[in-house]
Design a protein around this motif. Structure first.
Motif, PDB file in Angstrom:
ATOM      1  N   LYS A   1       0.803  -1.236   0.000  1.00 14.51           N
ATOM      2  CA  LYS A   1       0.000   0.000   0.000  1.00 14.51           C
ATOM      3  C   LYS A   1       0.838   1.290   0.000  1.00 14.51           C
ATOM      4  N   PRO A   2       1.866   1.400   0.865  1.00 14.50           N
ATOM      5  CA  PRO A   2       2.617   2.673   0.885  1.00 14.50           C
ATOM      6  C   PRO A   2       3.293   2.984  -0.449  1.00 14.50           C
ATOM      7  N   VAL A   3       3.603   1.983  -1.242  1.00 14.72           N
ATOM      8  CA  VAL A   3       4.256   2.240  -2.535  1.00 14.72           C
ATOM      9  C   VAL A   3       3.214   2.470  -3.637  1.00 14.72           C
ATOM     10  N   VAL A   4       2.103   1.772  -3.554  1.00 17.05           N
ATOM     11  CA  VAL A   4       1.079   1.907  -4.612  1.00 17.05           C
ATOM     12  C   VAL A   4       0.346   3.239  -4.469  1.00 17.05           C
ATOM     13  N   GLY A   5      -0.034   3.595  -3.233  1.00 16.75           N
ATOM     14  CA  GLY A   5      -0.775   4.839  -3.027  1.00 16.75           C
ATOM     15  C   GLY A   5      -2.190   4.739  -3.562  1.00 16.75           C
TER      16      GLY A   5
ATOM     17  N   VAL B   1      -6.282  -6.580 -11.763  1.00 11.51           N
ATOM     18  CA  VAL B   1      -6.118  -5.124 -11.819  1.00 11.51           C
ATOM     19  C   VAL B   1      -7.106  -4.586 -10.795  1.00 11.51           C
ATOM     20  N   LEU B   2      -6.592  -3.899  -9.788  1.00 13.74           N
ATOM     21  CA  LEU B   2      -7.437  -3.562  -8.642  1.00 13.74           C
ATOM     22  C   LEU B   2      -7.537  -2.063  -8.392  1.00 13.74           C
ATOM     23  N   ASP B   3      -8.714  -1.670  -7.955  1.00 10.70           N
ATOM     24  CA  ASP B   3      -8.949  -0.305  -7.519  1.00 10.70           C
ATOM     25  C   ASP B   3      -8.236  -0.133  -6.152  1.00 10.70           C
ATOM     26  N   PRO B   4      -7.639   1.041  -5.889  1.00 11.53           N
ATOM     27  CA  PRO B   4      -6.913   1.206  -4.611  1.00 11.53           C
ATOM     28  C   PRO B   4      -7.812   1.105  -3.380  1.00 11.53           C
ATOM     29  N   GLU B   5      -9.114   1.203  -3.591  1.00 16.85           N
ATOM     30  CA  GLU B   5     -10.073   1.013  -2.481  1.00 16.85           C
ATOM     31  C   GLU B   5      -9.856  -0.345  -1.788  1.00 16.85           C
ATOM     32  N   ILE B   6      -9.268  -1.282  -2.511  1.00 15.25           N
ATOM     33  CA  ILE B   6      -9.041  -2.628  -1.964  1.00 15.25           C
ATOM     34  C   ILE B   6      -8.216  -2.568  -0.668  1.00 15.25           C
ATOM     35  N   PHE B   7      -7.334  -1.571  -0.551  1.00 17.55           N
ATOM     36  CA  PHE B   7      -6.479  -1.504   0.642  1.00 17.55           C
ATOM     37  C   PHE B   7      -7.303  -1.283   1.918  1.00 17.55           C
ATOM     38  N   ALA B   8      -8.254  -0.338   1.828  1.00 16.79           N
ATOM     39  CA  ALA B   8      -9.094  -0.070   3.013  1.00 16.79           C
ATOM     40  C   ALA B   8      -9.889  -1.327   3.351  1.00 16.79           C
ATOM     41  N   LEU B   9     -10.328  -2.039   2.338  1.00 21.20           N
ATOM     42  CA  LEU B   9     -11.119  -3.253   2.575  1.00 21.20           C
ATOM     43  C   LEU B   9     -10.242  -4.350   3.182  1.00 21.20           C
ATOM     44  N   LEU B  10      -9.008  -4.446   2.690  1.00 20.91           N
ATOM     45  CA  LEU B  10      -8.081  -5.449   3.256  1.00 20.91           C
ATOM     46  C   LEU B  10      -7.806  -5.173   4.736  1.00 20.91           C
ATOM     47  N   GLU B  11      -7.761  -3.883   5.069  1.00 22.07           N
ATOM     48  CA  GLU B  11      -7.490  -3.533   6.469  1.00 22.07           C
ATOM     49  C   GLU B  11      -8.599  -4.006   7.397  1.00 22.07           C
ATOM     50  N   ASN B  12      -9.785  -4.203   6.812  1.00 21.40           N
ATOM     51  CA  ASN B  12     -10.921  -4.614   7.645  1.00 21.40           C
ATOM     52  C   ASN B  12     -11.277  -6.089   7.517  1.00 21.40           C
TER      53      ASN B  12
END
Ligand code: UTP
Length: 292
Positions: free
Chosen positions: A120-124, A211-222
């Motif tokens: 996540k920190p590299v993809v942004g 190919v993923l939308d960056p929204e996936i990161f918030a979802l992964l966190e939960n």
């Protein structure tokens, strides 16, 4: 999500237990098909799709992956002095200029979803690709990721690679239920991890290209950790479906499951049979072996 993807994540921090004892010291992604490690095939596919930032999620046992993409000064000098220019090119250009490699660590193997989250920190905040190098995909035309990146750019959706598997094998894959397919793609309605063949909503299996939308990161966190404390990417994708369009994409090309013994053997045979210098000899050896 209508931007072209530039960043590709390679989760390579798994334990690779199916290839023990080799994977005690050789990362699974470094296993070769003929003379190129699996990771090189995946990297080439990402670069062909337009990615210029390659993010490797590794761990302390996977130095070989970082070493492979590093400069090998001594070897290059020796090859140069020996006038071995063809070999020198091979060593020097594992990555073309303009493409950079970034390494992030997954301290504990807490699952594919967790590995992706580490990037996540590299993809942004931009759409990105995920490639699992043990799924080797070969196509004569554009690579699978290129096809998917084009689709993501046109539709603005996340795109997940799928292929048809025999019903009896659904228990080994994430399986999707989709709206009608047209032009190789269909919107995903549901995704289930490793369903029993009787309960599987289809025989469309997810394979290692996303190919993923960056929204996936918030979802992964939960995402709640599942068995063994693993955070599954599938669970976050299931949550993403509720919010944004996610397409299943039946790519053009052949996939080899090089995470299994038989898949690695199959890929080696196919690549040997179509290799410009080896095909004749390989065919002869195989014919002799089969005639025994
Ligand atoms: P696999 O399910 O193939 O697991 O992971 P594995 O550990 O690589 O291999 P086996 O099953 O023990 O033989 C799918 C992908 O997710 C990565 C792996 O490196 C592989 O590319 N992964 C998995 C991680 O990076 N971290 C994890 O915690 C788990």
């Amino acid at each position: 999500m209508t931007r072209r993807i530039r960043k590709a994540v390679f989760p390579v921090a798994g334990l690779g237990t199916r290839f023990l004892p080799a994977t005690k010291s050789v990362p699974k992604e470094m296993m070769p098909i003929i003379d190129r490690p699996l990771i090189q095939y995946a990297v080439d596919e990402a670069i062909e799709a337009g990615c210029d930032t390659l993010i490797f999620v590794t761990n302390r046992y996977k130095h070989a992956v970082a070493d492979y993409f590093d400069k090998a000064y001594e070897l290059e000098q020796k090859l140069e002095h020996a006038g071995k220019t063809a070999q020198l090119e091979l060593v020097r250009y594992v990555l073309p200029s303009g493409v950079r490699a970034v390494f992030v660590t997954q301290a504990e193997a807490l699952g594919l979803g967790h590995a992706v989250l580490c990037a996540k920190p590299v993809v942004g905040d931009e759409p990105f690709a995920v490639l699992l190098p043990d799924d080797l995909v070969w196509n004569q035309g554009p690579g699978a990721l290129r096809q998917m990146a084009d689709t993501a750019e046109v539709t603005g959706a996340s795109v997940i690679a799928v292929e048809d598997v025999p019903k009896a094998k659904t228990g080994s894959y994430g399986i999707v239920a989709t709206e009608d397919f047209s032009n190789r793609q269909g919107r995903i309605r549901a995704i289930v991890e490793k369903p029993d063949p009787v309960k599987a909503p289809s025989n469309l299996a997810v394979v290692g290209r996303y190919v993923l939308d960056p929204e996936i990161f918030a979802l992964l966190e939960n995402v709640e950790p599942g068995s063994g404390g693993e955070i599954q990417l599938t669970d976050a994708i299931a949550a993403l479906l509720e919010k944004k369009p996610v397409l299943a994409y039946r790519f053009e090309g052949k996939r080899f499951d090089c995470g299994t013994h038989i898949g690695l053997i199959e890929a080696t045979i196919e690549f040997a049979l179509s290799h410009e210098n080896l095909s004749g000899a390989a065919r002869e050896i195989m014919q002799k072996a089969l005639a025994r």
